[in-house]
Design a protein around this motif. Structure first.
Motif, PDB file in Angstrom:
ATOM      1  N   LYS A   1       1.353   4.199  -2.965  1.00 57.72           N
ATOM      2  CA  LYS A   1       1.195   5.632  -2.683  1.00 57.72           C
ATOM      3  C   LYS A   1       2.446   6.398  -3.111  1.00 57.72           C
ATOM      4  O   LYS A   1       2.366   7.485  -3.696  1.00 57.72           O
TER       5      LYS A   1
ATOM      6  N   LYS B   1       2.585   6.662  -6.849  1.00 57.62           N
ATOM      7  CA  LYS B   1       1.550   7.571  -7.352  1.00 57.62           C
ATOM      8  C   LYS B   1       1.982   9.019  -7.157  1.00 57.62           C
ATOM      9  O   LYS B   1       1.762   9.878  -8.015  1.00 57.62           O
TER      10      LYS B   1
ATOM     11  N   ASP C   1       0.832  -1.211   0.000  1.00 56.67           N
ATOM     12  CA  ASP C   1       0.000   0.000   0.000  1.00 56.67           C
ATOM     13  C   ASP C   1       0.866   1.260   0.000  1.00 56.67           C
ATOM     14  O   ASP C   1       0.608   2.207  -0.757  1.00 56.67           O
ATOM     15  N   GLU C   2       1.886   1.266   0.854  1.00 58.88           N
ATOM     16  CA  GLU C   2       2.762   2.440   0.937  1.00 58.88           C
ATOM     17  C   GLU C   2       3.563   2.616  -0.349  1.00 58.88           C
ATOM     18  O   GLU C   2       3.790   3.740  -0.802  1.00 58.88           O
TER      19      GLU C   2
END
Length: 1011
Positions: free
Chosen positions: A492, A495, A488-489
């Motif tokens: 991010k 992105k 998830d990190e």
């Protein structure tokens, strides 16, 4: 101590007298405000129609229901004076406007007008009727529109009376509507109520605390104003402390803003500190100075801020702990008003508050460490964006899709939302490289027609101030992100960074997402700029021309062929290290060499153009020769000390002859070790590793001989004395550069500026280095600079404003001075100023620079610059500082460009000698070819054919390396020799002005003319 306090109180009293208008002008202002109030009360009943503010209505999204917003205007029942004019003598220049609170009649509103900006539209329409009526009165000169605390949905009127007040030019009256008892307070609950139905997230209405606060502020404005006025009434010291706090805050342009401090909030905090809820830490027995200090200390250090301030007496408190907890969750800073319903600080952002605390902490430092209790630093020095922050960014968001996609006003206004977005982006991108980021968008236009709505709002650029943390962090080449296993990190991270994100394996075996900002060492100061520009361009969809980041705009004046010559400093230090080792290893010299110290500015990183390796200065046949090389080579001075011996001659002339013999012997030894040496009785130059070194021997006995000499010899220091001073200076500056890495680039810019404006004849390099050192050692009211641009701006401002006549500049690099040293320096300074009363224009030294090795300012500025030259320097510095400030904040405009900072007007000289650029020893150092000044005597001549700055190393021209080296000119500068000849021929006829760092013009001013 008592006399010092008395002196400071007198100065503060003088400052207050200057800051506050006279009683007569305040009476005139009060009468003008009363006249405006009478006109407002007499406005006849009429229809308030939405067409009067059609653009405003449309931009708040109420055009469709405009017909429901019309109402019958009724004159206000209450119009009262508020603010500083009502709070006794607490008006502080330059903002001397009077505030009139105009209570909106209840019959003009419906009970649900608090919804969907209907209150704000009707509030505006009410002002439209007042504006129309006032414009018809002969007592009124002009009425303009502005905003309350830069909040677009809360317009106010600026009313200019026809009769001007001589002492208060530009005086006007602010008309501020209030809404006492208009709505049910429970409908405006800050933590739960949504009153803008369009404000949703995933289809769910969200609370609108900013919107609700906007209305609540108006509802309790009168009550709060009355509470503040009653506290200040008949409390002279509190009024004076408020004036001082306003002056202090207004000088700091980034905290006296819509999202931080204003006079109203400062007065509210002072009132809080007089109450039991504030600990009653201000009482009537305190002096003005004590109250000021208590307030500053409260801003800087109080532990009450995280708990929220409540302006209700403890026994009459209506607000609960739960209410305060909700406010603290909702807002960054909480100052709860006397009613318990309004957070007076609802606009204040956390970043703004942290800056306020930082400024207050700095003010405490000034109070304790600066002379006169920091009077100059606290109240008279402008702490503006350009001089405070290490870099400034201007972002043009006018018409940007990110802005146009937002509604002008929902809970918060679009300009405030974008401020927060920019802040968040930069903090995420720059991480620990910065210790402070400040984003400000002053959205209100200077001229506003209410019918235009918000179309002109946000036309000015967003200004971002960035204060760097340690340069070690700021110059970091790689940012390490999350481990790819933390999916998830990692997503991010990718992105956010887009194409800049890459997966890397590091030396310790760790694999992580990362961003890399590879660059040459001399460009590492641009890394923060590259990161910020990339992040803002990517996420705000900016065009290149929409973003200006001030970091490297001055680098052009330090570059040679597009590169900073400081990049070869590493080679220079290696070359010196090689020479130093060889000197210490010499065993065929009668006395061993104990110390080798470099003296040239290049070794302490302060040379404008550090020498680059010369192809003919290498050991024999160790370097392939290019086709061309510079004819002149600068030799870098190196000081040598020999081991002790009692056989040195006592006679000064014999001692110098002995030194020459030692140097010749050292030269022979080095030549035998493969180095190329040029030697004469006057000097010995050693070529090694691409550089030339000029060897000098220092002996302590030379210092003793000077002291034993007669009075006349003291005005001309011996060579040993000069070497001693330069060695002390070099050691200190080297140490300072180790503490402040940006010191070197700032000195280089300062020297380049000095020489570009032809001051090279009048000020030594060492004096400039000490002057800049003072900026770093005593930066108050700032922090020490961490960027070259801000350091250079502060140098210019200090040079333009320092009071040399009555103040010594004490540069204590290693904190060596004790009370006796300070006393000695002051006595030396007063002695140097004895002649001032007889002849103020002939003071020596005009620039008194005291250091631990030179407490009487005899080393660098004893005879130069003169007072007239120093005055000229200050005038040039003031002009350059104003231009540089304007360039940082507003950018280039027409003919005013960054290059103008280093262009000097040749029309300011009585005559000008134009030099042939192709005959200068380093023509590539010329910044701008000199332009022929109109109406001035211009001296021209034919160039000599005997000198050319470059020599051919082609094998057909040069038969051997030895032949090429024979043609080298060591320490030869034709300009310097030309100036020497001029001075010899005309010793008192005129002053000579030139640029030692690559100028092609020499200015002449007659000695009896004004310089």
């Amino acid at each position: 101590m008592a006399s010092a306090d008395y002196s400071l109180d007198r100065k503060l009293s003088a400052l207050l007298t200057e800051a506050r208008p006279s009683a007569a002008s305040l009476r005139a202002a009060g009468e003008a405000a009363d006249a405006v109030a009478a006109l407002v009360k007499s406005v006849p009943p009429q229809q308030a129609n939405p067409t009067a503010a059609s653009g405003f209505v449309a931009d708040l999204g109420l055009l469709a229901e405009a017909h429901k917003l019309a109402f019958d205007f009724r004159a206000p029942e209450v119009v009262r004076l508020a603010g500083s004019h009502a709070a006794g003598g607490s008006v502080a220049r330059p903002d001397v406007a009077a505030d009139l609170l105009v209570r909106l009649p209840k019959e003009c509103f419906h009970e649900k007008d608090f919804l969907n900006h209907r209150y704000h539209v009707k509030r505006c329409l009410y002002l439209c009727v007042i504006e129309k009526s006032l414009l018809s009165s002969p007592l009124i000169c002009k009425v303009s529109w502005s905003t309350f605390q830069d909040e677009a949905r809360k317009p106010i009127l600026h009313v200019y009376p026809a009769t001007e007040i001589a002492e208060l030019p530009g005086f006007y009256v602010r008309i501020i509507p209030t809404a006492s008892s208009l709505f049910d307070v429970s409908k405006l609950n800050l933590s739960t109520r949504n009153n803008v139905r369009a404000y949703t997230k995933d289809g769910i209405n969200q609370p609108t605390p900013k919107y609700n606060s906007s209305i609540l502020e108006d509802m309790f404005l009168e009550e709060n104003a009355e509470s503040i006025s009653s506290t200040f009434a008949n409390w002279k010291n509190l009024q004076e402390a408020l004036v001082l706090l306003k002056v202090w805050a207004r000088q700091r342009t980034s905290i006296y803003t819509h999202d931080c401090l204003n006079g109203y909030l400062i007065s509210a905090v002072l009132v809080f500190l007089t109450m039991d809820s504030g600990g009653s830490i201000i009482n009537r027995s305190m002096t003005t100075r004590q109250i000021f200090r208590v307030a500053i200390n409260f801003f800087a250090t109080s532990k009450m801020w995280p708990k929220g301030l409540v302006m209700q007496p403890m026994k009459k408190r209506t607000i609960t702990k739960e209410d305060i907890a909700h406010l603290l969750k909702t807002f960054d800073v909480v100052i709860c008003d006397v009613s318990g319903h309004v957070n007076l600080a609802f606009r204040m952002k956390k970043t703004a508050f942290l800056e306020l605390q930082d400024e207050a902490a700095s003010a405490l430092n000034c109070l304790d460490k600066c002379r006169d209790g920091g009077l100059e630093e606290l109240f008279m020095t402008k702490v503006d964006f350009g001089a405070k922050f290490d870099s400034c960014v201007r972002i043009n968001l006018k018409g940007n899709s990110k802005v146009t996609a937002l509604s002008f006003c929902l809970d918060d206004e679009s300009w405030r939302v974008l401020e927060n977005n920019v802040q968040s982006l930069l903090q995420q991108g720059l991480t620990d490289r910065t210790k402070m980021i400040r984003v400000l968008w002053r959205s209100t236009p200077s001229e506003w027609n209410i019918k235009d709505g918000f179309s002109k709002f946000g036309s000015s650029p967003v200004i971002v101030g960035i204060m760097l943390s340690s340069l070690e962090k700021s110059y970091r080449l790689v940012d390490i992100g999350p481990n790819p296993e933390n999916r998830d990190e990692a997503v991010k991270f990718r992105k956010f960074w887009g194409e800049k994100a890459e997966l890397r394996r590091f030396k310790d075996g760790v694999i992580a997402e990362s961003t890399v900002w590879e660059t040459e060492p001399w460009k590492r100061h641009t890394i923060v700029k590259r990161i910020a520009d990339y992040v803002l361009t990517k996420h705000l969809l900016l065009q290149k021309e929409d973003l200006v980041h001030v970091v490297d705009q001055l680098d052009f004046c330090l570059l040679v062929a597009g590169q900073d010559p400081v990049s070869s400093s590493g080679d220079l230090l290696i070359a010196f290290d090689t020479l130093s080792k060889q000197l210490r290893l010499l065993d065929d010299v009668p006395l061993k060499i104990s110390t080798v110290q470099p003296l040239d500015p290049a070794f302490r990183h302060t040379s404008v153009f550090p020498p680059e390796p010369h192809p003919l200065a290498y050991e024999k046949s160790s370097q392939r020769l290019p086709n061309f090389a510079a004819t002149c080579v600068r030799s870098l001075e190196v000081m040598i000390q020999l081991e002790g011996s009692g056989n040195w001659p006592l006679d000064p002339v014999a001692m110098e002859k002995t030194k020459s013999a030692f140097l010749l012997r050292i030269g022979e030894s080095l030549e035998g070790r493969g180095m190329f040496v040029t030697a004469s009785e006057d000097e010995v130059n050693v070529f090694t590793s691409g550089y030339s070194f000029l060897l000098k021997i220092f002996h302590e006995r030379g210092l003793v001989q000077k002291q034993a000499g007669d009075v006349n010899t003291q005005s001309a220091p011996s060579e040993d004395k000069e070497l001693f001073l330069r060695s002390q200076h070099s050691s200190m500056i080297n140490g300072l550069h180790g503490r402040y890495q940006v010191y070197g680039p700032v000195v280089r810019l300062a020297k380049r500026w000095m020489s570009a404006h032809l001051f090279s004849s009048f000020i030594s390099e060492e004096a400039v280095e000490l002057f800049v050192a003072y900026l770093f050692l005593k930066p108050f009211p700032f922090h020490a600079p961490s960027s070259r641009v801000v350091g250079f701006l502060r140098f210019l401002r200090l040079l333009s404003s320092f009071d040399w006549t009555f103040t010594p500049m004490v540069v204590d690099i290693n904190n060596d001075f004790n009370l006796k040293d300070e006393k000695d320096i002051n006595e030396n300074f007063m002695l140097s100023r004895k002649s001032y009363e007889q002849n103020p224009h002939d003071v020596e030294p005009a620039m008194f620079l005291a250091t631990s090795y030179d407490k009487a300012s005899e080393a660098w500025t004893k005879h130069s610059p003169s007072k007239s030259v120093l005055k000229r320097m200050a005038a040039y510095a003031k002009s350059s500082a104003e231009l540089l400030t304007n360039l940082i904040i507003h950018g280039q405009s027409g003919q005013y460009t960054w290059e103008c900072l280093f262009r000097t007007p040749l029309s300011n000289y009585d005559a000008v000698v134009l030099l042939h650029q192709e005959k200068l020893c380093r023509p590539h150092h010329v910044l701008f070819p000199a332009e022929t000044p109109n109406g001035k005597l211009v001296i021209r001549g034919n160039p000599s054919n005997s000198f050319h700055p470059y020599m051919s190393l082609n094998s057909t021209v040069m038969r051997s390396l030895h032949d090429a080296r024979d043609k080298l000119l060591v320490n030869f500068d034709p300009t310097a020799y030309f100036l020497r000849d001029l001075k010899c021929a005309f010793p008192v006829t005129f002053k000579l002005w030139y640029d030692s760092n690559g100028g092609d013009a020499v200015g002449l001013t007659w000695e009896n003319s004004k310089t």
